[in-house]
Scaffold this active site. Sequence first.
Site, PDB file in Angstrom:
ATOM      1  N   LYS A   1       0.822  -1.345  -0.023  1.00  0.00           N
ATOM      2  CA  LYS A   1      -0.007  -0.166  -0.070  1.00  0.00           C
ATOM      3  C   LYS A   1       0.821   1.223   0.045  1.00  0.00           C
ATOM      4  O   LYS A   1       0.731   2.115  -0.841  1.00  0.00           O
ATOM      5  CB  LYS A   1      -1.111  -0.072   1.240  1.00  0.00           C
ATOM      6  CG  LYS A   1      -2.020  -1.185   1.260  1.00  0.00           C
ATOM      7  CD  LYS A   1      -2.916  -0.914   2.453  1.00  0.00           C
ATOM      8  CE  LYS A   1      -2.119  -0.957   3.815  1.00  0.00           C
ATOM      9  NZ  LYS A   1      -1.754  -2.192   4.114  1.00  0.00           N
TER      10      LYS A   1
ATOM     11  N   ARG B   1      -8.978   1.558   9.986  1.00  0.00           N
ATOM     12  CA  ARG B   1      -8.393   0.166  10.282  1.00  0.00           C
ATOM     13  C   ARG B   1      -9.538  -0.801  10.832  1.00  0.00           C
ATOM     14  O   ARG B   1      -8.975  -1.985  11.339  1.00  0.00           O
ATOM     15  CB  ARG B   1      -7.296   0.510  11.222  1.00  0.00           C
ATOM     16  CG  ARG B   1      -6.194  -0.444  11.395  1.00  0.00           C
ATOM     17  CD  ARG B   1      -5.192  -0.606  10.062  1.00  0.00           C
ATOM     18  NE  ARG B   1      -3.940  -0.854  10.469  1.00  0.00           N
ATOM     19  CZ  ARG B   1      -2.841  -0.467  10.018  1.00  0.00           C
ATOM     20  NH1 ARG B   1      -2.836   0.500   9.551  1.00  0.00           N
ATOM     21  NH2 ARG B   1      -1.809  -1.174  10.320  1.00  0.00           N
TER      22      ARG B   1
ATOM     23  N   ARG C   1      11.999  -6.417   5.056  1.00  0.00           N
ATOM     24  CA  ARG C   1      12.107  -4.902   4.706  1.00  0.00           C
ATOM     25  C   ARG C   1      13.096  -4.483   5.620  1.00  0.00           C
ATOM     26  O   ARG C   1      13.272  -4.592   6.717  1.00  0.00           O
ATOM     27  CB  ARG C   1      10.650  -4.564   4.892  1.00  0.00           C
ATOM     28  CG  ARG C   1      10.450  -3.021   4.731  1.00  0.00           C
ATOM     29  CD  ARG C   1       8.998  -2.665   4.689  1.00  0.00           C
ATOM     30  NE  ARG C   1       8.241  -2.572   5.841  1.00  0.00           N
ATOM     31  CZ  ARG C   1       7.046  -2.254   5.572  1.00  0.00           C
ATOM     32  NH1 ARG C   1       6.149  -2.190   4.627  1.00  0.00           N
ATOM     33  NH2 ARG C   1       6.262  -2.231   7.050  1.00  0.00           N
TER      34      ARG C   1
ATOM     35  N   ARG D   1      12.496  -2.061  11.027  1.00  0.00           N
ATOM     36  CA  ARG D   1      11.527  -1.535  12.023  1.00  0.00           C
ATOM     37  C   ARG D   1      11.156  -2.528  12.911  1.00  0.00           C
ATOM     38  O   ARG D   1      10.887  -3.730  12.854  1.00  0.00           O
ATOM     39  CB  ARG D   1      10.138  -0.986  11.208  1.00  0.00           C
ATOM     40  CG  ARG D   1      10.150   0.191  10.676  1.00  0.00           C
ATOM     41  CD  ARG D   1       9.098   0.428   9.734  1.00  0.00           C
ATOM     42  NE  ARG D   1       7.951  -0.094  10.003  1.00  0.00           N
ATOM     43  CZ  ARG D   1       6.791   0.009   9.410  1.00  0.00           C
ATOM     44  NH1 ARG D   1       6.523   0.559   8.278  1.00  0.00           N
ATOM     45  NH2 ARG D   1       5.514  -0.359   9.727  1.00  0.00           N
TER      46      ARG D   1
ATOM     47  N   ARG E   1       0.516  -8.524  13.739  1.00  0.00           N
ATOM     48  CA  ARG E   1      -0.341  -7.722  13.112  1.00  0.00           C
ATOM     49  C   ARG E   1      -1.177  -8.177  11.927  1.00  0.00           C
ATOM     50  O   ARG E   1      -2.354  -7.613  11.627  1.00  0.00           O
ATOM     51  CB  ARG E   1       0.845  -6.855  12.276  1.00  0.00           C
ATOM     52  CG  ARG E   1       1.335  -5.658  13.107  1.00  0.00           C
ATOM     53  CD  ARG E   1       2.910  -5.065  12.527  1.00  0.00           C
ATOM     54  NE  ARG E   1       2.415  -4.491  11.475  1.00  0.00           N
ATOM     55  CZ  ARG E   1       3.499  -4.107  10.326  1.00  0.00           C
ATOM     56  NH1 ARG E   1       4.373  -4.555  10.535  1.00  0.00           N
ATOM     57  NH2 ARG E   1       3.082  -3.243   9.539  1.00  0.00           N
TER      58      ARG E   1
HETATM   59  P1  AMP Z   1       1.364   0.445   9.527  1.00  0.00           P
HETATM   60  O1  AMP Z   1       2.527   0.975   8.952  1.00  0.00           O
HETATM   61  O2  AMP Z   1       0.004   0.947   8.751  1.00  0.00           O
HETATM   62  O3  AMP Z   1       1.356  -1.002   9.341  1.00  0.00           O
HETATM   63  O4  AMP Z   1       0.840   0.867  10.901  1.00  0.00           O
HETATM   64  C1  AMP Z   1       1.814   0.566  11.996  1.00  0.00           C
HETATM   65  C2  AMP Z   1       0.974   0.734  13.089  1.00  0.00           C
HETATM   66  O5  AMP Z   1       0.581   1.671  13.569  1.00  0.00           O
HETATM   67  C3  AMP Z   1      -0.058  -0.573  13.341  1.00  0.00           C
HETATM   68  O6  AMP Z   1       0.204  -1.785  13.567  1.00  0.00           O
HETATM   69  C4  AMP Z   1      -0.994   0.115  14.449  1.00  0.00           C
HETATM   70  O7  AMP Z   1      -0.345  -0.367  15.792  1.00  0.00           O
HETATM   71  C5  AMP Z   1      -0.728   1.636  14.189  1.00  0.00           C
HETATM   72  N1  AMP Z   1      -1.847   2.094  13.282  1.00  0.00           N
HETATM   73  C6  AMP Z   1      -1.790   2.576  12.136  1.00  0.00           C
HETATM   74  N2  AMP Z   1      -2.582   3.102  11.591  1.00  0.00           N
HETATM   75  C7  AMP Z   1      -3.590   2.764  12.513  1.00  0.00           C
HETATM   76  C8  AMP Z   1      -5.057   3.187  12.656  1.00  0.00           C
HETATM   77  N3  AMP Z   1      -5.940   3.482  11.603  1.00  0.00           N
HETATM   78  N4  AMP Z   1      -5.839   2.533  14.005  1.00  0.00           N
HETATM   79  C9  AMP Z   1      -5.009   2.278  14.861  1.00  0.00           C
HETATM   80  N5  AMP Z   1      -3.780   1.860  14.757  1.00  0.00           N
HETATM   81  C10 AMP Z   1      -3.133   2.212  13.583  1.00  0.00           C
END
Ligand code: AMP
Length: 229
Positions: free
Chosen positions: A15, A91, A131, A164, A175
């Site tokens: 994404k 989310r 990654r 990360r 996740r």
């Molecule tokens: P991502 O990089 O989008 O995978 O996000 C990394 C982490 O950020 C996720 O595992 C969540 O802990 C937090 N996160 C990102 N977007 C959201 C959201 N819309 N709602 C809640 N937590 C979020």
Amino acid sequence: MHTYVVLLGLPGAGKGTQARRLVDSFGLYWISTGDILRRIALEEHDLAQRVKSIMESGRLVDDETVYEVVQHYLESEESRYPGVILDGFPRNLRQGEMLENYLETIHHEKGLHAVYFDMEPERVVRRLTARRVCPGCQRVYNQESHPSSMGDLCEACGEPLIQRADDAEAVVRKRIQTYLEETRPLVDYYERLAKLVKVPADDTETVVYKRLAALVERWLHSDSETLRL
Ligand code: AMP
């Protein structure tokens, strides 16, 4: 009418990579809640500490905090762009409803389109654990599919690349579980609203991009036509 493109799919389905290309091509405004929350987590206050520990556990940050952040970014910037890419938000169903309410209040008419990046979970585990990111310029590499030509160093700025904390395998699996339980229902939600397009995400980056670019071009055009009617 403004165009909103919601990107849905497993973490690691591509994404963010595709969002960057669409932003470059179409001049859209890009909101990545993961990136914003990672920046907040580096700060020195109670909320930052809470966000950091939630992210490192693979769970979701609470809806109110995330919505407040998204609303702030939308309100301050969106009017300057032809459209917005929402990457990582909503989310869960509650956040989906928060977004619908926001758009209804602000715009009455909504040009929202959801894209589902279709990919198998095990493929995502391999991708994410490979990654690496540059802590200096945030450039993203993948030891499998897109390694740095300078080995463990960033091609652009020479900094040592890092993994990360939330790309460690145990966190990745958590996740994915969080995604399947909380985020996946949004796919059915947008399908019921007839706002969902499914895109196979396991093709090369360029093939996926071409599909998405054709869709976004059409949406930007048709949503602005609606405005003129
Ligand atoms: P991502 O990089 O989008 O995978 O996000 C990394 C982490 O950020 C996720 O595992 C969540 O802990 C937090 N996160 C990102 N977007 C959201 C959201 N819309 N709602 C809640 N937590 C979020």
